[in-house]
Scaffold this active site. Structure first.
Site, PDB file in Angstrom:
ATOM      1  N   LYS A  97     -21.992  61.256  -3.346  1.00 17.09           N
ATOM      2  CA  LYS A  97     -22.362  61.465  -4.762  1.00 17.09           C
ATOM      3  C   LYS A  97     -23.835  61.876  -4.825  1.00 17.09           C
ATOM      4  O   LYS A  97     -24.530  61.858  -3.803  1.00 17.09           O
ATOM      5  CB  LYS A  97     -22.106  60.172  -5.540  1.00 17.09           C
ATOM      6  CG  LYS A  97     -23.037  59.044  -5.130  1.00 17.09           C
ATOM      7  CD  LYS A  97     -22.611  57.709  -5.717  1.00 17.09           C
ATOM      8  CE  LYS A  97     -23.594  56.621  -5.298  1.00 17.09           C
ATOM      9  NZ  LYS A  97     -23.121  55.274  -5.582  1.00 17.09           N
ATOM     10  N   TYR A 115     -56.143  70.420 -13.178  1.00 20.28           N
ATOM     11  CA  TYR A 115     -56.181  70.002 -14.588  1.00 20.28           C
ATOM     12  C   TYR A 115     -56.965  68.705 -14.746  1.00 20.28           C
ATOM     13  O   TYR A 115     -56.819  67.776 -13.938  1.00 20.28           O
ATOM     14  CB  TYR A 115     -54.766  69.730 -15.096  1.00 20.28           C
ATOM     15  CG  TYR A 115     -53.871  70.952 -15.179  1.00 20.28           C
ATOM     16  CD1 TYR A 115     -54.294  72.106 -15.825  1.00 20.28           C
ATOM     17  CD2 TYR A 115     -52.586  70.911 -14.644  1.00 20.28           C
ATOM     18  CE1 TYR A 115     -53.454  73.212 -15.908  1.00 20.28           C
ATOM     19  CE2 TYR A 115     -51.739  72.006 -14.737  1.00 20.28           C
ATOM     20  CZ  TYR A 115     -52.187  73.157 -15.367  1.00 20.28           C
ATOM     21  OH  TYR A 115     -51.360  74.237 -15.454  1.00 20.28           O
TER      22      TYR A 115
HETATM   23  C1  LIG Z   1     -23.001  54.544  -4.407  1.00 22.89           C
HETATM   24  C2  LIG Z   1     -21.835  53.720  -4.110  1.00 22.89           C
HETATM   25  C3  LIG Z   1     -21.602  53.272  -2.799  1.00 22.89           C
HETATM   26  C4  LIG Z   1     -22.539  53.544  -1.644  1.00 22.89           C
HETATM   27  O1  LIG Z   1     -23.729  52.789  -1.772  1.00 22.89           O
HETATM   28  P1  LIG Z   1     -24.848  52.793  -0.652  1.00 22.89           P
HETATM   29  O2  LIG Z   1     -25.738  51.682  -1.033  1.00 22.89           O
HETATM   30  O3  LIG Z   1     -25.547  54.103  -0.742  1.00 22.89           O
HETATM   31  O4  LIG Z   1     -24.183  52.604   0.653  1.00 22.89           O
HETATM   32  C5  LIG Z   1     -20.429  52.554  -2.579  1.00 22.89           C
HETATM   33  N1  LIG Z   1     -19.570  52.278  -3.591  1.00 22.89           N
HETATM   34  C6  LIG Z   1     -19.781  52.685  -4.859  1.00 22.89           C
HETATM   35  C7  LIG Z   1     -18.797  52.363  -5.920  1.00 22.89           C
HETATM   36  C8  LIG Z   1     -20.924  53.413  -5.159  1.00 22.89           C
HETATM   37  O5  LIG Z   1     -21.135  53.814  -6.417  1.00 22.89           O
END
Ligand SMILES: *Cc1c(COP(=O)(O)O)cnc(C)c1O
Length: 388
Positions: free
Chosen positions: A36, A280
């Protein structure tokens, strides 16, 4: 190369991280790669085929658009799961394409079944149980109805997994809450099993949970941040070191390698007399004749403005401080004490150059952004490429 900065992904670093993860997780746990947030800023289109080359066959994304990008760029017979929203046309697409998705409430399940019947393909679902995060998830009281719906439409809905997500496994301050979630999950699974639901693939763990609570690993873990070479928190790292009983000598060798390096080039260098303001405003004044180099990277490109007069970059293998404000598209660095810096020199914003390195956590420490946040703020428009 038209872009003023670029990102390189190291295949050897990813291989090392996955080797370490697999070694730790053991042969019976499936590793699902979480991509993601544009693969945590690494770029889905670059990262997914790379991870497949390294043996990954399961990916998790937040939304259907990200799943679609995965399905366009994957080169192996990999599976993709959507952990967030999917409905309407996207839901029909997911079912037709064989992309699985989390079912977090009854309306989603009902729509999935109806859509599966319409497109004449079974919906591949992961039943997400509410265990205490209180964000999304099916309550224990709703389970009988979920089970009945799944049984009634057994040809249209295939349960691929039963899952949940923890409320902050990276911090020991959430210890009791996580224990409670583990317990509630076990109860939920037993209840579903009793109701005749397939509970053979259970998944709860993100990176931090997999390392801090090994009992959370079950059949599959959803690993994001660690595959990219970062510990979810210092606590998770310390927990691992203490459990392994590693001596201080071994601690120097972090088993996780940063996959990403972010680079740019010096635009030009100018000599500024003492007592002048740079950029700036008046936040930086020269105290001597200084050589100031311009770097074509600013907050538009993901280099936080909070790093004005605070951040560092590497050039000629040495650290150079950011002077003055970080602008939208540019920043200035002081190279007075660095020999021979000139236009075209490679600049490292994140990563190693000779014997120095700029870590992502140094950004987090200076700006109070999480590691995760620093990474995902890197714009998708920055070109990414894979290096050995
Ligand atoms: C983002 C996410 C993970 C992975 O998390 P990490 O801390 O990056 O390993 C796993 N499960 C869900 C539902 C997530 O949203």
């Amino acid at each position: 190369m038209f872009c003023p900065s670029w990102i390189e992904l190291s295949e050897s670093a990813l291989r090392q991280n996955l080797r370490f993860l697999r070694e730790q997780l053991g042969p019976d746990v499936t590793l699902c790669s979480v991509v993601k947030g544009n693969a945590y800023g690494h770029g889905i289109e670059n990262f997914v085929p790379l991870a497949e080359r390294c043996g990954v066959r399961q990916f998790a994304v937040f939304s259907a658009d990200e799943a679609e990008r995965c399905m366009r760029c994957h080169t192996e017979d990999s599976q993709v799961m959507i952990m967030g929203p999917v409905d309407g046309e996207a839901l029909a697409w997911a079912i037709e394409t064989g992309v699985s998705f989390f079912v977090h409430d009854l309306p989603r399940l009902a729509e999935a079944i109806a859509t599966a019947q319409r497109v004449r393909r079974p919906a591949l679902v992961h039943l997400e149980l509410e265990t205490g995060l209180n964000r999304t998830g099916i309550a224990l009281e709703e389970q009988p109805q979920v089970a009945a719906m799944c049984q009634q439409a057994s040809a249209d809905v295939l349960v691929q997994g039963v899952c949940t997500h923890f409320a902050g496994a990276e911090s020991v301050s959430n210890y009791l809450r996580i224990q409670q979630q583990l317990q509630r999950f076990a109860t939920g699974v037993e209840s579903l099993r009793g109701l005749g639901v397939d509970v053979s693939t259970r998944h709860t763990a993100c990176s931090a949970a997999a390392f801090t609570y090994p009992e959370s690993r079950l059949e599959l873990v959803r690993v994001g941040i660690m595959q990219y070479g970062f510990w979810p928190s210092r606590e998770t790292e310390m927990h691992h070191l203490l459990r392994e009983g590693l001596e201080s000598a071994d601690r120097a060798a972090n088993p996780l390698k940063r996959v990403m390096t972010w680079k740019s080039r010096v635009m030009g260098v100018k000599s500024v007399p003492p007592g002048e303001f740079v950029g700036y405003g008046t936040s930086y004044q020269t105290t001597r004749r200084e050589r100031i180099a311009q770097i074509p990277v600013g907050y538009y490109h993901g280099f936080a403005r909070n790093l004005s007069n605070l951040g560092h970059v590497l050039v000629r293998g040495r650290r150079a401080p950011v002077v003055g404000a970080v602008n939208m598209n540019m920043m200035m660095i002081d190279v007075t004490d660095l020999d021979g810096v000139q236009a075209g020199d490679e600049v490292v914003l994140i990563g190693r150059q000779k014997r120095n390195q700029i870590t992502v956590s140094s950004f987090s420490e200076l700006t109070r952004f999480l590691n995760y946040e620093v990474l995902v703020r890197l714009p998708a428009a920055i070109p990414r490429s894979v290096v050995a």
